[in-house]
Design an enzyme around this catalytic site. Structure first.
Site, PDB file in Angstrom:
ATOM      1  N   GLU A  92       0.821  -1.203   0.000  1.00  0.00           N
ATOM      2  CA  GLU A  92       0.000   0.000   0.000  1.00  0.00           C
ATOM      3  C   GLU A  92       0.863   1.263   0.000  1.00  0.00           C
ATOM      4  O   GLU A  92       0.549   2.243  -0.673  1.00  0.00           O
ATOM      5  CB  GLU A  92      -0.928   0.002   1.215  1.00  0.00           C
ATOM      6  CG  GLU A  92      -1.933  -1.134   1.218  1.00  0.00           C
ATOM      7  CD  GLU A  92      -3.108  -0.869   2.148  1.00  0.00           C
ATOM      8  OE1 GLU A  92      -3.221   0.246   2.680  1.00  0.00           O
ATOM      9  OE2 GLU A  92      -3.930  -1.779   2.314  1.00  0.00           O
ATOM     10  N   HIS A  96       2.104   5.475  -3.090  1.00  0.00           N
ATOM     11  CA  HIS A  96       2.367   6.908  -2.992  1.00  0.00           C
ATOM     12  C   HIS A  96       3.657   7.186  -3.765  1.00  0.00           C
ATOM     13  O   HIS A  96       4.758   6.938  -3.277  1.00  0.00           O
ATOM     14  CB  HIS A  96       2.489   7.325  -1.523  1.00  0.00           C
ATOM     15  CG  HIS A  96       1.235   7.108  -0.747  1.00  0.00           C
ATOM     16  ND1 HIS A  96       0.217   8.035  -0.706  1.00  0.00           N
ATOM     17  CD2 HIS A  96       0.814   6.043  -0.009  1.00  0.00           C
ATOM     18  CE1 HIS A  96      -0.779   7.565   0.028  1.00  0.00           C
ATOM     19  NE2 HIS A  96      -0.441   6.355   0.464  1.00  0.00           N
ATOM     20  N   ASN A 189       9.257  14.298   0.374  1.00  0.00           N
ATOM     21  CA  ASN A 189       9.256  15.708   0.754  1.00  0.00           C
ATOM     22  C   ASN A 189       8.073  15.980   1.680  1.00  0.00           C
ATOM     23  O   ASN A 189       7.156  15.169   1.804  1.00  0.00           O
ATOM     24  CB  ASN A 189       9.263  16.615  -0.485  1.00  0.00           C
ATOM     25  CG  ASN A 189       8.001  16.497  -1.321  1.00  0.00           C
ATOM     26  OD1 ASN A 189       6.897  16.744  -0.853  1.00  0.00           O
ATOM     27  ND2 ASN A 189       8.170  16.135  -2.601  1.00  0.00           N
ATOM     28  N   ARG A 200      -3.417   7.720   5.017  1.00  0.00           N
ATOM     29  CA  ARG A 200      -3.112   6.468   5.711  1.00  0.00           C
ATOM     30  C   ARG A 200      -3.273   6.539   7.227  1.00  0.00           C
ATOM     31  O   ARG A 200      -3.259   5.494   7.888  1.00  0.00           O
ATOM     32  CB  ARG A 200      -1.695   6.014   5.365  1.00  0.00           C
ATOM     33  CG  ARG A 200      -1.473   5.799   3.873  1.00  0.00           C
ATOM     34  CD  ARG A 200      -2.434   4.787   3.292  1.00  0.00           C
ATOM     35  NE  ARG A 200      -2.191   4.580   1.864  1.00  0.00           N
ATOM     36  CZ  ARG A 200      -2.835   3.713   1.101  1.00  0.00           C
ATOM     37  NH1 ARG A 200      -3.809   2.975   1.617  1.00  0.00           N
ATOM     38  NH2 ARG A 200      -2.560   3.599  -0.185  1.00  0.00           N
TER      39      ARG A 200
END
Length: 250
Positions: A92, A96, A189, A200
Site C-alpha cells: 500500500e 504513494h 518531501n 493512511r
C-alpha cells in the site's frame, strides 16, 4: 522467528539549510532547517526576506498551509527507515509515488528461512486467533525452506551458486504470506508526507498502515512541527488511533 506487534521508525536524514548571505531572512520564532528552507523558498517568490508581517517561521508555514501553497514544502525531504512492517503494508505504501523514493529489502537476494513476521493488529490479544495465525506462518516458512532446498537441487546444473540461490529464493518466496516482515527506506518531501499521512492515518485506512502512519506522524511532528501542526491524533471507533487534518490537499 520474531513477531512484531508494532513498527519501528527511525529518522535517517533531514534537510540542511545554508542561508545565502546576500538574501538573508529576518527569522522569528523556533524552527528547524527544514522549515526554514520552505520559508526561504516562499519568501523568494515575493522577495519578502525582510519579513514585513513579522511572522515566526511556524506561523508563516501555517499561512502557507491555509492558502494551499504547498509547493514550497516540496523542498524539504525526510528519509525514514521502516522496520517491523509487513509486505502487506509496503504494497500500500509504495502506491504513494509523487515526491517519494523507496529502497526495500529484496526477497530474491535475502534468505527468508529465518524471516520474521508482523502480527495483524486485528488479531492481537485474541489467543485463539494468534495461535491459528502463528501455525499458518510457521507452515509457510517451513514450506519456503523446503522449496529452496529442492530448487537448489533442480538448478544444480547452474555453475554460479549465487545466481542459483537467487533463482531458488525468487520462486520459493511465493509461499510466504503478506505478513512477512520487511524493511524499507522511504524518502519523501514534506508535502508528499502530508498527503500520505492524510490518507493512511485516517479512519478508513487499513489498520497496520494506519498504526505506522501514526508513528511516522508523531516523529515528523517532533522533527518539523510547522509542516504538520494541523494534524490531530485521536482515538477513533473500535478503540483505534487515527488522525484528522485541518488543511486538506495542501
Amino acid at each position: 522467528m520474531e513477531l512484531f506487534l508494532e513498527p519501528k521508525v527511525t529518522l535517517l536524514a533531514r534537510p540542511h539549510f545554508s542561508e545565502p548571505t546576500h538574501l538573508p531572512v529576518s527569522w522569528l520564532g523556533e524552527s528547524t532547517d527544514g522549515e526554514r528552507l520552505a520559508e526561504f523558498a516562499g519568501r523568494l517568490c515575493y522577495m519578502s526576506q525582510a519579513n514585513p508581517a513579522k511572522r515566526p517561521t511556524r506561523e508563516y508555514l501555517e499561512n502557507i498551509k491555509k492558502q494551499g501553497h504547498g509547493s514550497v514544502l516540496e523542498h524539504s525531504n525526510y528519509s525514514l527507515l521502516l522496520e517491523g512492517v509487513s509486505r502487506s503494508l509496503t504494497h500500500e505504501l509504495v502506491r504513494h509515488r509523487a515526491g517519494f523514493a523507496y529502497s526495500q529489502l529484496s526477497q530474491r537476494y535475502v534468505d527468508e528461512s529465518k524471516a520474521d513476521f508482523v502480527v495483524p493488529p486485528a488479531i492481537i490479544g485474541d489467543e485463539a486467533l494468534e495461535k491459528r495465525w502463528r501455525e499458518e506462518v510457521e507452515g509457510a516458512q517451513n514450506a519456503y525452506v523446503a522449496l529452496v532446498e529442492q530448487l537448489m537441487e533442480r538448478y544444480g546444473w547452474i555453475a554460479d551458486r549465487v545466481h542459483r540461490r537467487k533463482m531458488a529464493r525468487e520462486a520459493a518466496r511465493a509461499v510466504l504470506p503478506n505478513a512477512t516482515e520487511t524493511k524499507v527506506v522511504v524518502t519523501g518531501n514534506a508535502r508528499a508526507w502530508r498527503t500520505m499521512l492524510e490518507l493512511r492515518a485516517s479512519e478508513g485506512a487499513e489498520l497496520e498502515i494506519r498504526r505506522c502512519a501514526g508513528t511516522v506522524l508523531r516523529l515528523l511532528q517532533r522533527e518539523a512541527l510547522g509542516y504538520l501542526s494541523d494534524y490531530v491524533i485521536y482515538v477513533a471507533e473500535y478503540r483505534r488511533e487515527a488522525a484528522r487534518v485541518e488543511y486538506h490537499k495542501v
